[in-house]
Design a protein around this motif. Structure first.
Motif, PDB file in Angstrom:
ATOM      1  N   UNK A  89       8.993 -55.776 -21.310  1.00 35.47           N
ATOM      2  CA  UNK A  89       9.750 -54.569 -21.669  1.00 35.47           C
ATOM      3  C   UNK A  89      10.788 -54.884 -22.746  1.00 35.47           C
ATOM      4  N   UNK A  90      10.358 -54.950 -24.028  1.00 34.57           N
ATOM      5  CA  UNK A  90      11.316 -55.236 -25.094  1.00 34.57           C
ATOM      6  C   UNK A  90      12.190 -54.032 -25.422  1.00 34.57           C
ATOM      7  N   UNK A  91      13.315 -54.333 -26.021  1.00 33.40           N
ATOM      8  CA  UNK A  91      14.269 -53.318 -26.473  1.00 33.40           C
ATOM      9  C   UNK A  91      14.634 -53.666 -27.909  1.00 33.40           C
ATOM     10  N   UNK A  92      14.760 -52.652 -28.773  1.00 31.06           N
ATOM     11  CA  UNK A  92      15.141 -52.876 -30.162  1.00 31.06           C
ATOM     12  C   UNK A  92      16.389 -52.053 -30.467  1.00 31.06           C
ATOM     13  N   UNK A  93      17.336 -52.696 -31.172  1.00 33.10           N
ATOM     14  CA  UNK A  93      18.552 -52.024 -31.615  1.00 33.10           C
ATOM     15  C   UNK A  93      18.674 -52.222 -33.123  1.00 33.10           C
ATOM     16  N   UNK A  94      19.051 -51.173 -33.832  1.00 33.01           N
ATOM     17  CA  UNK A  94      19.206 -51.200 -35.285  1.00 33.01           C
ATOM     18  C   UNK A  94      20.695 -51.159 -35.617  1.00 33.01           C
ATOM     19  N   UNK A  95      21.093 -51.978 -36.600  1.00 25.14           N
ATOM     20  CA  UNK A  95      22.490 -52.040 -37.020  1.00 25.14           C
ATOM     21  C   UNK A  95      22.593 -51.911 -38.534  1.00 25.14           C
ATOM     22  N   UNK A  96      23.648 -51.248 -38.988  1.00 28.24           N
ATOM     23  CA  UNK A  96      24.081 -51.266 -40.390  1.00 28.24           C
ATOM     24  C   UNK A  96      25.420 -51.981 -40.352  1.00 28.24           C
ATOM     25  N   UNK A  97      25.448 -53.227 -40.791  1.00 26.28           N
ATOM     26  CA  UNK A  97      26.631 -54.056 -40.584  1.00 26.28           C
ATOM     27  C   UNK A  97      26.801 -54.278 -39.089  1.00 26.28           C
ATOM     28  N   UNK A  98      27.997 -54.046 -38.562  1.00 22.56           N
ATOM     29  CA  UNK A  98      28.250 -54.218 -37.127  1.00 22.56           C
ATOM     30  C   UNK A  98      28.046 -52.925 -36.338  1.00 22.56           C
ATOM     31  N   UNK A  99      27.758 -51.821 -37.040  1.00 24.46           N
ATOM     32  CA  UNK A  99      27.632 -50.515 -36.377  1.00 24.46           C
ATOM     33  C   UNK A  99      26.192 -50.277 -35.919  1.00 24.46           C
ATOM     34  N   UNK A 100      26.033 -50.016 -34.618  1.00 21.19           N
ATOM     35  CA  UNK A 100      24.701 -49.687 -34.105  1.00 21.19           C
ATOM     36  C   UNK A 100      24.332 -48.283 -34.573  1.00 21.19           C
ATOM     37  N   UNK A 145      20.068 -54.776 -39.790  1.00 21.76           N
ATOM     38  CA  UNK A 145      19.472 -55.789 -38.924  1.00 21.76           C
ATOM     39  C   UNK A 145      18.946 -55.118 -37.665  1.00 21.76           C
ATOM     40  N   UNK A 146      17.999 -55.790 -37.032  1.00 20.74           N
ATOM     41  CA  UNK A 146      17.512 -55.353 -35.723  1.00 20.74           C
ATOM     42  C   UNK A 146      17.760 -56.496 -34.743  1.00 20.74           C
ATOM     43  N   UNK A 147      18.128 -56.120 -33.525  1.00 16.02           N
ATOM     44  CA  UNK A 147      18.280 -57.101 -32.451  1.00 16.02           C
ATOM     45  C   UNK A 147      17.219 -56.792 -31.409  1.00 16.02           C
ATOM     46  N   UNK A 148      16.466 -57.822 -31.042  1.00 15.22           N
ATOM     47  CA  UNK A 148      15.394 -57.697 -30.060  1.00 15.22           C
ATOM     48  C   UNK A 148      15.843 -58.404 -28.789  1.00 15.22           C
ATOM     49  N   UNK A 149      15.742 -57.698 -27.688  1.00 15.33           N
ATOM     50  CA  UNK A 149      16.110 -58.274 -26.394  1.00 15.33           C
ATOM     51  C   UNK A 149      15.143 -57.731 -25.352  1.00 15.33           C
ATOM     52  N   UNK A 150      15.345 -58.140 -24.129  1.00 13.09           N
ATOM     53  CA  UNK A 150      14.506 -57.679 -23.028  1.00 13.09           C
ATOM     54  C   UNK A 150      15.299 -56.728 -22.154  1.00 13.09           C
ATOM     55  N   UNK A 151      14.705 -55.595 -21.821  1.00  9.82           N
ATOM     56  CA  UNK A 151      15.317 -54.738 -20.813  1.00  9.82           C
ATOM     57  C   UNK A 151      15.203 -55.463 -19.485  1.00  9.82           C
ATOM     58  N   UNK A 152      16.278 -55.479 -18.722  1.00  9.73           N
ATOM     59  CA  UNK A 152      16.233 -56.143 -17.429  1.00  9.73           C
ATOM     60  C   UNK A 152      16.231 -57.650 -17.508  1.00  9.73           C
ATOM     61  N   UNK A 153      16.623 -58.224 -18.662  1.00  9.29           N
ATOM     62  CA  UNK A 153      16.726 -59.679 -18.815  1.00  9.29           C
ATOM     63  C   UNK A 153      15.422 -60.419 -18.575  1.00  9.29           C
ATOM     64  N   UNK A 154      14.282 -59.836 -18.939  1.00 10.16           N
ATOM     65  CA  UNK A 154      12.995 -60.505 -18.808  1.00 10.16           C
ATOM     66  C   UNK A 154      12.837 -61.615 -19.825  1.00 10.16           C
ATOM     67  N   UNK A 155      11.726 -62.320 -19.736  1.00 13.90           N
ATOM     68  CA  UNK A 155      11.392 -63.373 -20.687  1.00 13.90           C
ATOM     69  C   UNK A 155       9.956 -63.181 -21.150  1.00 13.90           C
ATOM     70  N   UNK A 156       9.618 -63.739 -22.301  1.00 15.32           N
ATOM     71  CA  UNK A 156       8.256 -63.682 -22.798  1.00 15.32           C
ATOM     72  C   UNK A 156       8.201 -63.574 -24.307  1.00 15.32           C
ATOM     73  N   UNK A 157       6.984 -63.463 -24.823  1.00 13.96           N
ATOM     74  CA  UNK A 157       6.722 -63.404 -26.258  1.00 13.96           C
ATOM     75  C   UNK A 157       6.818 -61.964 -26.745  1.00 13.96           C
ATOM     76  N   UNK A 158       7.442 -61.782 -27.907  1.00 13.72           N
ATOM     77  CA  UNK A 158       7.633 -60.455 -28.484  1.00 13.72           C
ATOM     78  C   UNK A 158       7.551 -60.582 -30.012  1.00 13.72           C
ATOM     79  N   UNK A 159       7.116 -59.519 -30.659  1.00 13.67           N
ATOM     80  CA  UNK A 159       7.141 -59.493 -32.116  1.00 13.67           C
ATOM     81  C   UNK A 159       7.982 -58.295 -32.576  1.00 13.67           C
TER      82      UNK A 159
END
Length: 168
Positions: A89-100, A145-159
């Motif tokens: 369950x990946x999550x993506x966040x988009x930022x312009x500078x430090x602003x989400x 920039x985009x930050x990729x993380x896991x919902x629920x702190x999961x682990x695994x391979x993501x693109x």
């Protein structure tokens, strides 16, 4: 690809690819009419709470106005390519500078997203119910920039891949 490479940063092993629309001039791989329209990173979030970021610039010489981009964080739909170990369950966040400026967790099968993916030749996501993350929007000229993380702190391979939607 125009640029390919890989490496290990902490526990993140990655592969980076970038693609140009038109070839650069012979003897000078960064000159000419070519422009990068797709940069993909394949990485493994090996520990709970890990994330990785991918920075990119919209614009450059001769560029005017905002550009439409498709941004994806694909985990579950990677299973046919990487086997067991894809991020559930990946999550993506988009930022312009430090602003989400945007985020997505579970793409939901929206027709706009499916059409954008098909339009740029991105591989299809497993289903509308997959927990892959994606969104399409128009980004202004500048650093992002985009930050990729896991919902629920999961682990695994993501693109992750920011892709220019107006690739013509």
């Amino acid at each position: 690809g125009l640029l390919e490479g890989g490496g290990t940063f902490s526990s993140l092993t990655n592969i980076v690819e970038a693609f140009a629309v038109a070839p650069a001039s012979p003897g000078n791989p960064i000159a000419g009419a070519g422009r990068i329209v797709n940069a993909s990173v394949l990485g493994a979030l090996a520990s709970a709470g890990e994330s990785f970021s991918l920075g990119f610039v919209v614009g450059g010489d001769g560029t005017e106005g905002a550009k439409p981009l498709l941004i994806r964080a694909v985990g579950p739909s990677l299973s046919p390519f990487v086997g067991a170990g894809a991020l559930d369950d990946p999550r993506v966040e988009l930022f312009a500078g430090a602003k989400k400026t945007g985020e997505n967790d579970n793409w939901g099968g929206a027709a706009t997203l499916a059409n954008a993916m098909a339009g740029v030749g991105a591989f299809a996501l497993a289903s509308a119910a997959s927990r892959d993350a994606a969104f399409v929007g128009t980004l202004p000229k500048g650093d992002h920039s985009v930050r990729i993380s896991a919902s629920g702190n999961g682990t695994g391979t993501v693109t992750s891949s920011p892709v220019g939607v107006d690739c013509g």
